[in-house]
Motif scaffolding. Sequence first.
Motif, mmCIF file in Angstrom:
data_model
loop_
_atom_site.group_PDB
_atom_site.id
_atom_site.type_symbol
_atom_site.label_atom_id
_atom_site.label_comp_id
_atom_site.label_asym_id
_atom_site.label_seq_id
_atom_site.Cartn_x
_atom_site.Cartn_y
_atom_site.Cartn_z
ATOM 1 N N PHE A 388 16.667 0.539 12.929
ATOM 2 C CA PHE A 388 16.365 0.424 12.116
ATOM 3 C C PHE A 388 15.364 -0.737 11.901
ATOM 4 O O PHE A 388 13.911 -0.715 10.678
ATOM 5 C CB PHE A 388 17.161 -0.254 11.061
ATOM 6 C CG PHE A 388 16.655 -0.575 9.817
ATOM 7 C CD1 PHE A 388 16.956 0.663 8.533
ATOM 8 C CD2 PHE A 388 16.775 -2.225 9.070
ATOM 9 C CE1 PHE A 388 16.538 -0.492 7.193
ATOM 10 C CE2 PHE A 388 16.661 -2.236 7.955
ATOM 11 C CZ PHE A 388 15.881 -1.598 6.328
ATOM 12 N N VAL A 389 15.679 -1.680 12.482
ATOM 13 C CA VAL A 389 13.888 -2.552 12.639
ATOM 14 C C VAL A 389 13.441 -2.255 13.412
ATOM 15 O O VAL A 389 11.988 -2.383 12.804
ATOM 16 C CB VAL A 389 15.062 -3.694 13.659
ATOM 17 C CG1 VAL A 389 13.862 -5.046 13.895
ATOM 18 C CG2 VAL A 389 16.576 -4.481 13.075
ATOM 19 N N CYS A 390 13.190 -1.602 14.286
ATOM 20 C CA CYS A 390 11.763 -0.685 15.063
ATOM 21 C C CYS A 390 10.752 -0.114 13.723
ATOM 22 O O CYS A 390 9.381 0.073 14.037
ATOM 23 C CB CYS A 390 12.055 -0.194 16.496
ATOM 24 S SG CYS A 390 12.685 -1.108 17.848
ATOM 25 N N ALA A 391 11.638 0.774 12.958
ATOM 26 C CA ALA A 391 10.995 1.506 11.982
ATOM 27 C C ALA A 391 10.558 0.876 11.135
ATOM 28 O O ALA A 391 9.607 0.808 10.889
ATOM 29 C CB ALA A 391 12.079 2.352 11.717
ATOM 30 N N ALA A 392 11.108 -0.369 11.096
ATOM 31 C CA ALA A 392 10.547 -2.072 9.807
ATOM 32 C C ALA A 392 9.607 -2.197 9.871
ATOM 33 O O ALA A 392 8.105 -2.270 9.431
ATOM 34 C CB ALA A 392 11.948 -2.074 9.422
ATOM 35 N N THR A 393 9.216 -1.880 11.341
ATOM 36 C CA THR A 393 8.287 -3.408 11.547
ATOM 37 C C THR A 393 6.650 -2.402 11.692
ATOM 38 O O THR A 393 5.482 -2.282 11.564
ATOM 39 C CB THR A 393 8.298 -3.174 13.258
ATOM 40 O OG1 THR A 393 9.198 -3.852 13.538
ATOM 41 C CG2 THR A 393 7.336 -4.322 14.027
ATOM 42 N N ASN A 394 7.114 -0.753 12.062
ATOM 43 C CA ASN A 394 6.101 0.722 11.766
ATOM 44 C C ASN A 394 5.405 0.492 10.383
ATOM 45 O O ASN A 394 4.626 0.158 9.619
ATOM 46 C CB ASN A 394 6.105 1.333 12.544
ATOM 47 C CG ASN A 394 5.812 0.958 13.407
ATOM 48 O OD1 ASN A 394 6.018 0.263 14.366
ATOM 49 N ND2 ASN A 394 7.600 2.459 14.997
ATOM 50 N N VAL A 395 6.542 -0.056 9.031
ATOM 51 C CA VAL A 395 6.223 0.302 7.993
ATOM 52 C C VAL A 395 5.791 -0.540 7.235
ATOM 53 O O VAL A 395 4.437 -0.311 6.233
ATOM 54 C CB VAL A 395 8.015 0.305 7.035
ATOM 55 C CG1 VAL A 395 7.494 0.478 6.032
ATOM 56 C CG2 VAL A 395 7.858 2.154 7.714
ATOM 57 N N THR A 396 5.947 -1.884 8.099
ATOM 58 C CA THR A 396 4.975 -3.402 7.290
ATOM 59 C C THR A 396 4.315 -2.797 7.284
ATOM 60 O O THR A 396 3.774 -3.785 5.284
ATOM 61 C CB THR A 396 5.363 -4.431 8.092
ATOM 62 O OG1 THR A 396 7.316 -4.604 8.654
ATOM 63 C CG2 THR A 396 5.310 -5.675 7.306
ATOM 64 N N PRO A 397 3.084 -2.724 7.134
ATOM 65 C CA PRO A 397 1.439 -2.751 6.761
ATOM 66 C C PRO A 397 1.319 -2.281 5.446
ATOM 67 O O PRO A 397 0.107 -2.548 5.629
ATOM 68 C CB PRO A 397 0.941 -2.309 8.370
ATOM 69 C CG PRO A 397 1.916 -2.649 9.502
ATOM 70 C CD PRO A 397 3.153 -2.296 8.914
ATOM 71 N N TYR A 398 2.102 -1.541 5.545
ATOM 72 C CA TYR A 398 1.468 -0.302 4.245
ATOM 73 C C TYR A 398 2.354 -0.920 3.290
ATOM 74 O O TYR A 398 2.472 -0.606 2.367
ATOM 75 C CB TYR A 398 2.283 0.892 4.753
ATOM 76 C CG TYR A 398 1.718 1.969 5.318
ATOM 77 C CD1 TYR A 398 0.633 2.651 5.766
ATOM 78 C CD2 TYR A 398 2.283 1.508 7.070
ATOM 79 C CE1 TYR A 398 -0.291 2.958 6.680
ATOM 80 C CE2 TYR A 398 1.395 2.599 8.346
ATOM 81 C CZ TYR A 398 0.025 2.684 8.451
ATOM 82 O OH TYR A 398 0.168 3.418 8.709
ATOM 83 N N LEU A 399 3.193 -2.088 3.403
ATOM 84 C CA LEU A 399 3.535 -2.245 2.304
ATOM 85 C C LEU A 399 2.696 -3.971 1.927
ATOM 86 O O LEU A 399 2.373 -5.134 2.213
ATOM 87 C CB LEU A 399 4.537 -3.063 2.503
ATOM 88 C CG LEU A 399 5.812 -1.831 2.460
ATOM 89 C CD1 LEU A 399 6.883 -2.421 2.824
ATOM 90 C CD2 LEU A 399 5.695 -1.647 0.840
#
Length: 440
Positions: A388-399
């Motif tokens: 979950f943490v690893c995937a969230a890191t990749n999503v952050t730039p799109y928010l």
Amino acid sequence: MITATIGRMLLDAYNEREGTQYSARTFFTEKFCPLFFDHHKYMMTAGNSPLENPKLSWGDMMMGKKPWETQEQRAERFAKLMAKIDAGVNDASVARGFPITDVEGTTSGQVTDMTMPLTQNDVMLSWIGDALGIGVQGGFSLLFFFKPVLLDIFDGWKLYRESLEGNHLLKGNQINAWNAKWLAHFENSKEFVSSDPMAGFDPFTVKEDGMMSINSVSWTEILISIARKYKNAQMMGYAYSIGQMNTTLGFLPFSLAQIRRPLQLYVRYFGIDQSKKAESLWGTGMGFRRACQYGAIGLFAMMPKGLEKYIRQGENMPKPAKNKEQQRNYNVYQIWLLAMLNNDELWDKSQELAQLLLKASVDKNKKISTKSGNLVNEMLAAANKKQFVCAATNVTPYLEDAATLVDMVKEVHQMPNDNVPYFLALVRFQYATMEKQNNK
């Protein structure tokens, strides 16, 4: 033996409620046997005891092919039973739920090499206890060590007798099935009318041969009904099956508060009308036998069918519901997950996270973005904290509001490990629901 213990509990509860002083013998001979066995149709089978007449077929008698047994014949059979009891016989030929003479037989239950101090009273009480069994789907029965429920069952006995006497096509010997249907009706305060207890109650079904019988009900329907009436009670129960081979599932605690919890949450979030429609979905995920294997019946046993694969395997992603029925399933899934988390605040947090991910999956023109959509799907498919943490890191730039996602990651990171799969599954269903609404 268990049946004798349950019979004693009912006798004590009845004497306490009515202010009477019935002994086991007087209750058995004056109230129980006349009600159950001094009629053309019995309310329960008498097994291989003297009360049972194997030469008679109730179906043939009801169709007029054979004569009914006379009252004198029934009195003679009852006298034979009492003679065996008074002689000290305490096997399955006179006692209910006791071992047969051949203790190695498949129908012999509760066998022990200990010397049991069984009395004539125990034998008579065993009949009363056996008649208090609650038959549920799957061929199992339940005995509850809870006096209020035993009295509720007892209060329905006379109505089964009235039904048998008033309908010559109605099959006898179905007391356990009747007990289940009666409890589900009697414990429902919104439908039960004390002045007319049979109002709105139709437990009968017509068979192909024209005869009528009583169908069994699901164990969850029984427990939901009891949980509504006895709110915080903790009951002990005994689960078993009697047939060509006796099966014992054992003694189990039943937490009525836990059983009632998801029902209350469903009403809160989806309304009481929808809650009634969803009742049949509770407890369908594992079956009664498997639920008993966990050693207790409570919230976990209420898991709905089809949910488990979404919890432990993140690659199983729920798609937007196609119709109202599927959405109702999703709603039940979400409520069970929330109840397991035992933190109502996580409902809003799961919705907030789902909304964030939905925003991240579209571009500035509010169209689905393949790249960010794939990253969001990876995050939704996470099965543990690390993923979950690893995937969230990749999503952050799109928010635009990345700080909120960071807070969510902290929330998940601080959760007990056992709760993480439940919360992530809840987010997936929230996301699927919002995705459907967004596409309307």
